[in-house]
Design an enzyme around this catalytic site. Structure first.
Site, short mmCIF file in Angstrom:
data_model
loop_
_atom_site.label_atom_id
_atom_site.label_comp_id
_atom_site.label_asym_id
_atom_site.label_seq_id
_atom_site.Cartn_x
_atom_site.Cartn_y
_atom_site.Cartn_z
N HIS A 34 0.89 -1.19 0.01
CA HIS A 34 -0.06 0.07 0.10
C HIS A 34 0.80 1.15 -0.05
CE1 HIS A 34 -4.03 -1.52 0.41
NE2 HIS A 34 -3.51 -2.52 1.06
N CYS A 65 -2.98 4.75 -4.07
CA CYS A 65 -3.17 3.49 -4.02
C CYS A 65 -4.56 3.37 -4.99
CB CYS A 65 -3.73 2.85 -2.88
SG CYS A 65 -2.55 2.34 -1.65
#
Length: 113
Positions: free
Chosen positions: A22, A34
């Site tokens: 992430h 993201c």
């Protein structure tokens, strides 16, 4: 941080990718890095499956935050080549805009068998 490994064959054509992690740019649900990477990846996979004749393998490990995709047929079709080039261009644009603190790209050459 997102680690993006882009696979190339010996002819310098992209053949797939592995995306993991992430970005950590913002809280979950608000992370535009993201979200951008996810949109590019999902669109590339869906578009290759819909518009290219190539055989491919995809794996998604949600608990490990990993998506891998690889074209298994040779040669890579012009359609898949264009779509993978577009994906790489988009990922590079995100990396240039937001920096290597949030996303890193590398290419890995896969040996042809």
């Amino acid at each position: 941080m997102i680690q993006a490994t882009i696979y190339q064959n010996m002819s310098d054509k992209y053949t797939g990718f592995r995306i993991e992690g992430h970005a950590g740019f913002a809280e979950y649900g608000s992370d535009i890095v993201c979200a951008g990477v996810s949109a590019l990846v999902v669109n590339a996979v869906n578009s290759i499956e819909a518009f290219a004749p190539d055989r491919c393998i995809q794996k998604i490990h949600q608990e490990k935050d990993v998506v891998s995709f690889e074209i298994t047929s040779e040669p890579v079709s012009p359609e898949a080549e264009l779509l993978l080039n577009s994906l790489v261009m988009g990922l590079r644009s995100i990396a240039e805009e937001y920096g290597t603190k949030y996303i890193r790209l590398k290419t890995k050459r896969k040996q042809e068998v």
